[in-house]
Write a protein that holds these residues in place. Structure first.
Motif, short mmCIF file in Angstrom:
data_model
loop_
_atom_site.label_atom_id
_atom_site.label_comp_id
_atom_site.label_asym_id
_atom_site.label_seq_id
_atom_site.Cartn_x
_atom_site.Cartn_y
_atom_site.Cartn_z
N SER A 49 0.82 -1.21 0.00
CA SER A 49 0.00 0.00 0.00
C SER A 49 0.86 1.27 0.00
CB SER A 49 -0.87 0.01 1.26
OG SER A 49 -0.03 0.15 2.40
N THR A 50 0.22 2.40 -0.26
CA THR A 50 0.91 3.69 -0.16
C THR A 50 1.45 3.89 1.26
OG1 THR A 50 -0.51 4.65 -1.86
CG2 THR A 50 0.61 6.20 -0.41
N ALA A 51 0.65 3.52 2.26
CA ALA A 51 1.09 3.68 3.65
C ALA A 51 2.36 2.87 3.91
CB ALA A 51 -0.01 3.23 4.61
N GLU A 52 2.42 1.66 3.33
CA GLU A 52 3.59 0.82 3.56
C GLU A 52 4.81 1.37 2.81
OE1 GLU A 52 3.95 -1.23 5.85
OE2 GLU A 52 5.83 -2.19 5.29
N LEU A 53 4.60 1.89 1.61
CA LEU A 53 5.72 2.53 0.88
C LEU A 53 6.29 3.67 1.73
CD1 LEU A 53 4.23 2.89 -2.75
CD2 LEU A 53 6.19 1.47 -2.10
N ALA A 54 5.37 4.49 2.27
CA ALA A 54 5.79 5.64 3.09
C ALA A 54 6.49 5.18 4.35
CB ALA A 54 4.57 6.50 3.43
N THR A 55 6.00 4.08 4.93
CA THR A 55 6.62 3.54 6.16
C THR A 55 8.06 3.11 5.90
OG1 THR A 55 4.47 2.80 6.96
CG2 THR A 55 6.40 1.74 7.93
N ILE A 56 8.26 2.38 4.81
CA ILE A 56 9.62 1.88 4.50
C ILE A 56 10.58 3.06 4.31
CG2 ILE A 56 11.02 0.59 2.82
CD1 ILE A 56 8.42 -1.09 2.24
N ALA A 57 10.16 4.04 3.49
CA ALA A 57 11.04 5.19 3.22
C ALA A 57 11.32 5.96 4.52
CB ALA A 57 10.39 6.10 2.18
N SER A 58 10.29 6.14 5.35
CA SER A 58 10.44 6.91 6.59
C SER A 58 11.37 6.20 7.57
CB SER A 58 9.08 7.14 7.26
OG SER A 58 8.22 7.83 6.40
N LYS A 59 11.20 4.89 7.70
CA LYS A 59 12.06 4.14 8.64
C LYS A 59 13.53 4.27 8.24
CE LYS A 59 8.96 0.61 10.55
NZ LYS A 59 9.33 0.13 11.88
N HIS A 60 13.80 4.23 6.94
CA HIS A 60 15.19 4.37 6.48
C HIS A 60 15.71 5.78 6.76
CE1 HIS A 60 16.05 0.49 4.53
NE2 HIS A 60 14.73 0.41 4.51
N ALA A 61 14.85 6.78 6.56
CA ALA A 61 15.27 8.17 6.80
C ALA A 61 15.54 8.40 8.29
CB ALA A 61 14.20 9.13 6.29
N ILE A 62 14.71 7.82 9.15
CA ILE A 62 14.87 8.01 10.60
C ILE A 62 16.17 7.33 11.07
CG2 ILE A 62 13.88 7.40 12.85
CD1 ILE A 62 11.09 7.76 11.50
#
Ligand code: UT7
Length: 357
Positions: A49-62
């Motif tokens: 999902s879009t939410a999961e795409l955003a989660t993956i990118a955000s976790k890497h950025a954090i």
């Protein structure tokens, strides 16, 4: 003076892709036309999902920023393909990354969304309202595509990119920006058959990306070049001061036309449209992340970015990079395994679009 320094960056690139030769099986097109007219050679299709795409990118950025989810005060998600509208998708991303208690909001400015969200989060940090934000752009543009139409079916792809912003006294982050919207022309780029204007009790057929390509092309080149000029003036920058240009990736010919207008050499321009197509709000976020990973962005680089999208929204931003170009920590959170090819992932939608055509 407070600044909002970029301290982390990450991306989510779905593993399944569709090459130009493969998409030629779905619509009447060919690799030669697509590559010559757009610069696109492949696009990714997300199995999450879009939410999961955003989660993956955000976790890497954090992780890249050396932080934990609970350090984050604000999650802004730029998207025009939200997983859910109520509740907003940013709230699920907030939950997934463990940013307990952080404010969470979706931002829809289509392809300009990441730069709009960056401006918003930066202003909140500079006003002292918050200390740390995740600005993430995530899109599943292939969800909107009408696979019976060759003009739009070849252009779009899925993906996500994110940055972490932190309050800092060091002059870095978003230094000057200009956003706007030419609403007179909002009809030349829109999604039909979607939204609460539809009669929800009547079948309306598949959503469809409707656009006047040539008109958008001209306006995108003029709009983004003028916006870049304005921002450079505001920041008292000359063209020689620009180290890297990160343009919205909608068409290689649009990128080259802006590059020519701004007189910026090839080695300073970030281009990845060949691999991903147009991922709307996510193009600039992914390109920014890859420009750091590929060494194009060096310590203290002056970066110009510009975007243009439905609305017609536009944005140009001058970003000054900090010292660090390597992640503090890495994160192994990733996509679940994908058993299907890109063509297999879109197969049901292709059949539905063709029978509705
Ligand atoms: O962000 C939302 C959408 N993005 C944009 O609209 C970006 C701005 N516009 C563009 O990037 C370009 O206008 C496009 C890539 C969308 C189209 O390129 P173009 O050079 O402006 O082509 P066109 O629309 O003028 O079409 C030229 C020809 C037409 O055939 P005829 O009438 O000359 O016989 C089209 O039917 O190309 C044909 N065509 C295709 N042929 C093969 C259109 N799409 C395709 C296709 N494969 N996928």
């Amino acid at each position: 003076m407070l600044y909002a320094k970029i301290t982390g960056w990450g991306k989510a690139i779905p593993p399944a892709s569709i090459s130009n030769d493969e998409i030629s099986v779905v619509v009447d097109t060919n690799d030669e036309w697509i590559a010559a007219r757009t610069g696109i050679r492949a696009r990714r299709v997300s199995h999450v999902s879009t939410a999961e795409l955003a989660t993956i990118a955000s976790k890497h950025a954090i992780a890249c920023a050396g932080l934990e989810g609970h350090d984050i005060d604000l999650v802004l998600l730029a998207t025009c393909t939200p997983s859910t509208i109520v509740a907003n998708t940013a709230s699920l991303v907030q939950k997934n990354i463990g940013a307990t208690g952080a404010a969470a909001c979706d931002v829809n400015a289509a392809c300009s969304g990441f730069l709009y969200a960056l401006q918003n989060a930066t202003a909140q940090i500079q006003a002292g309202m918050i200390k740390r934000a995740v600005v993430v752009a995530a899109e599943r543009m292939t969800w909107y595509v009408n696979w019976a139409k060759r003009d739009s079916a070849v252009l779009f792809g899925d993906g996500a990119g994110a940055v972490v912003l932190e309050a800092s006294s060091e002059p870095s982050g978003l230094m000057a920006t200009k956003t706007g919207c030419d609403t007179e022309d909002r009809d030349i780029l829109h999604i039909s058959n979607y939204g609460s204007d539809q009669d929800k009790y009547q079948p309306v057929g598949p959503s469809d990306i409707q656009f006047e390509g040539r008109e958008i092309f001209k306006r995108a080149v003029t709009g983004m070049s003028i916006a870049c000029d304005d921002v450079m003036q505001k920041a008292s920058l000359s063209l020689d001061d620009i180290d890297v240009l990160i343009p919205h990736q909608a068409n290689l010919r649009i990128i080259q036309a802006i590059q020519k207008k701004l007189a910026i050499s090839d080695d300073k321009v970030m281009v990845n449209i060949d691999q991903y197509g147009n991922t709307s709000a996510a193009t600039v976020a992914i390109a920014l992340c890859e420009a750091v990973e590929q060494g194009l962005i060096k310590p203290h680089a002056n970066i110009m970015s510009a975007a243009f999208g439905a609305g017609l929204t536009w944005a140009a931003s001058y970003i000054r990079w900090g010292e660090r170009t390597a992640p503090i920590k890495t994160c192994d959170y990733s996509f679940p395994p994908c058993q299907k090819s890109g063509l297999e992932l879109i197969n049901d939608a292709v059949q539905a679009c063709k029978s509705a055509d």
